[in-house]
Enzyme design. Structure first.
Site, PDB file in Angstrom:
ATOM      1  CE  LYS A 142      41.516  32.626  33.257  1.00  0.00           C
ATOM      2  NZ  LYS A 142      40.625  33.557  33.882  1.00  0.00           N
TER       3      LYS A 142
ATOM      4  CE  LYS B 209      34.658  31.520  35.844  1.00  0.00           C
ATOM      5  NZ  LYS B 209      34.700  32.138  37.142  1.00  0.00           N
TER       6      LYS B 209
ATOM      7  CE  LYS C 229      39.897  31.214  41.422  1.00  0.00           C
ATOM      8  NZ  LYS C 229      39.811  31.993  42.627  1.00  0.00           N
TER       9      LYS C 229
HETATM   10  P1  TYM Z   1      39.262  35.630  40.528  1.00  0.00           P
HETATM   11  O1  TYM Z   1      38.872  35.089  41.854  1.00  0.00           O
HETATM   12  O2  TYM Z   1      38.984  34.795  39.320  1.00  0.00           O
HETATM   13  O3  TYM Z   1      40.819  35.971  40.492  1.00  0.00           O
HETATM   14  C1  TYM Z   1      41.435  36.759  41.509  1.00  0.00           C
HETATM   15  C2  TYM Z   1      42.529  37.619  40.917  1.00  0.00           C
HETATM   16  O4  TYM Z   1      43.536  36.818  40.316  1.00  0.00           O
HETATM   17  C3  TYM Z   1      43.811  37.281  38.990  1.00  0.00           C
HETATM   18  N1  TYM Z   1      44.210  36.134  38.154  1.00  0.00           N
HETATM   19  C4  TYM Z   1      45.369  36.072  37.476  1.00  0.00           C
HETATM   20  N2  TYM Z   1      46.379  36.934  37.342  1.00  0.00           N
HETATM   21  C5  TYM Z   1      47.433  36.543  36.583  1.00  0.00           C
HETATM   22  N3  TYM Z   1      47.500  35.337  35.958  1.00  0.00           N
HETATM   23  C6  TYM Z   1      46.498  34.438  36.063  1.00  0.00           C
HETATM   24  N4  TYM Z   1      46.590  33.254  35.461  1.00  0.00           N
HETATM   25  C7  TYM Z   1      45.364  34.777  36.851  1.00  0.00           C
HETATM   26  N5  TYM Z   1      44.211  34.141  37.169  1.00  0.00           N
HETATM   27  C8  TYM Z   1      43.519  34.984  37.971  1.00  0.00           C
HETATM   28  C9  TYM Z   1      42.481  37.895  38.537  1.00  0.00           C
HETATM   29  O5  TYM Z   1      42.654  38.794  37.472  1.00  0.00           O
HETATM   30  C10 TYM Z   1      42.023  38.560  39.820  1.00  0.00           C
HETATM   31  O6  TYM Z   1      42.607  39.837  39.973  1.00  0.00           O
HETATM   32  N6  TYM Z   1      35.637  38.901  39.460  1.00  0.00           N
HETATM   33  C11 TYM Z   1      36.855  38.726  40.229  1.00  0.00           C
HETATM   34  C12 TYM Z   1      36.653  38.946  41.718  1.00  0.00           C
HETATM   35  C13 TYM Z   1      36.010  40.256  42.009  1.00  0.00           C
HETATM   36  C14 TYM Z   1      36.651  41.533  41.968  1.00  0.00           C
HETATM   37  C15 TYM Z   1      35.631  42.458  42.325  1.00  0.00           C
HETATM   38  C16 TYM Z   1      37.948  41.940  41.694  1.00  0.00           C
HETATM   39  C17 TYM Z   1      34.707  40.435  42.349  1.00  0.00           C
HETATM   40  N7  TYM Z   1      34.461  41.773  42.543  1.00  0.00           N
HETATM   41  C18 TYM Z   1      35.901  43.838  42.389  1.00  0.00           C
HETATM   42  C19 TYM Z   1      38.215  43.330  41.765  1.00  0.00           C
HETATM   43  C20 TYM Z   1      37.189  44.246  42.118  1.00  0.00           C
HETATM   44  C21 TYM Z   1      37.350  37.283  40.035  1.00  0.00           C
HETATM   45  O7  TYM Z   1      36.582  36.405  39.747  1.00  0.00           O
HETATM   46  O8  TYM Z   1      38.652  37.080  40.342  1.00  0.00           O
END
Ligand code: TYM
Length: 323
Positions: free
Chosen positions: A193, A111, A196
């Site tokens: 991957k 990022k 978004k």
């Molecule tokens: P975020 O918002 O980037 O993504 C949400 C979830 O989607 C999964 N993910 C994917 N899984 C498979 N293939 C992909 N291409 C792909 N892109 C995203 C991510 O692994 C995630 O599970 N930091 C976290 C949000 C968060 C969180 C937490 C999660 C904040 N606090 C505590 C668990 C526990 C995040 O930015 O996810």
């Protein structure tokens, strides 16, 4: 009862990677565990968000949680910023987290390359807040996609460090990762991957894409050389599309290969697009039927429940460290 917690950032698009990597795996957990599903709105601020759009995205992501079948009565569904103990514990944890650990985080490296004009301190200490989200509720399991595994691992390290320093007050959580769906790849680039923040919309299928757009995106998805429908690392683009077909229909990989024996990429892609339309249409109908007012009520009720638990935990944590 064991506890499960996970969250997603309300940054606009929620794509099939988020769905199959995370939300889809949350659905069965609601039957077995006490579940916390939250909207990670504080995390979203590490990248500049327009206030009115952020608010809209928070409501829309909650609608999606509900539309796919997360039960707001059984589970605690809430917005991170509504429970101020997340930020409070985040600070305490940042005081035991070595900078060297934060510097190792792949997401920070990615990022800060992507957003060179806004490498803020929040982006760097982001994993401390994520650790707080998890540790605040004595979470046992954290169902996430592969890109978050490193953050859950760091959460474990932080919790152990904290416990060593102050006494056994934080529960050590475990990541739950579904190997098949842990890392869906971009439709335009199977080396990376699905994301978004990808430069092109043709990288992903959003959960709210309409049928025509889904057909267009699948048609345009890159494919490998050859024509045979075969699940093999030698055909990474096709491997990704077959994985999506498998996750969407529940059909086994072998069955998919059999069904498309003798057919080409064009036939396969056409079918895949139709299966996706069939899969997403009912979710979208449900999503469109949920009002903002209902969402606000659910978030308020969820925050109230989460707050009670978070406050009790913070009293314990503060006592333990002499505050
Ligand atoms: P975020 O918002 O980037 O993504 C949400 C979830 O989607 C999964 N993910 C994917 N899984 C498979 N293939 C992909 N291409 C792909 N892109 C995203 C991510 O692994 C995630 O599970 N930091 C976290 C949000 C968060 C969180 C937490 C999660 C904040 N606090 C505590 C668990 C526990 C995040 O930015 O996810």
């Amino acid at each position: 009862m064991k506890r499960t917690l996970s969250g997603i950032q309300p940054t606009g698009i929620i794509h099939l990677g988020n769905y199959f990597g995370a939300i889809h795996n949350w659905l069965p957990l609601q039957k077995e565990y006490e579940c916390f599903f939250f909207i990670a709105d504080l995390h979203a601020l590490t990248i500049f968000q327009k206030p009115e759009i952020l608010h809209r995205n928070i409501l829309d992501l909650t609608k999606l949680y509900l539309a796919v079948g997360l039960d707001p009565v059984k589970n605690i569904i809430f917005k991170q910023s509504a429970v101020k103990e997340h930020a409070e514990l985040g600070w305490l944890l940042s005081c035991v987290t070595p900078i060297s650990e934060l510097e190792r985080m792949t997401q920070f490296k990615d990022k800060s390359t992507q957003h060179k004009d806004n490498i803020n301190a929040g982006l760097f200490t982001y994993p401390c807040l994520m650790a707080a989200d998890i540790l605040l509720y004595d979470t046992d399991f954290v169902p996430v996609g592969e890109d978050q595994a490193q953050h859950v691992e760091l959460t474990r390290t932080i919790a152990k460090k904290f416990n060593n320093q102050y006494g056994d007050v934080l529960k050590i959580p475990e990541a739950l990762i579904n190997k098949v769906s842990a890392r869906l790849k971009g439709l335009d680039d199977p080396e990376k991957k699905m994301s978004k923040s990808a430069p092109s919309d043709y990288n992903y299928i959003a959960m709210t894409d309409n049928p025509d757009l889904i057909r267009k995106k699948i048609k345009k998805a890159v494919t490998d050389s050859g024509t045979e429908i075969k699940f093999t690392p030698e055909k990474p683009a096709l491997e990704n599309l077959i994985t999506i077909y498998h996750l969407t229909t529940g059909k086994s990989i072998e069955q998919i290969e059999k069904d498309f024996a003798g057919k080409g990429y064009g036939d396969f892609k056409k079918e895949l697009a139709e299966r996706l339309v069939e899969f997403l249409t009912p979710i979208q109908e449900k999503y469109n039927s949920i009002s903002d007012a209902d969402v606000e009520k659910i978030l308020a009720a969820g925050a109230e429940k989460a707050r009670k638990l978070a406050q009790a935990k913070m009293i314990l944590v503060k006592q333990t460290i002499g505050l």
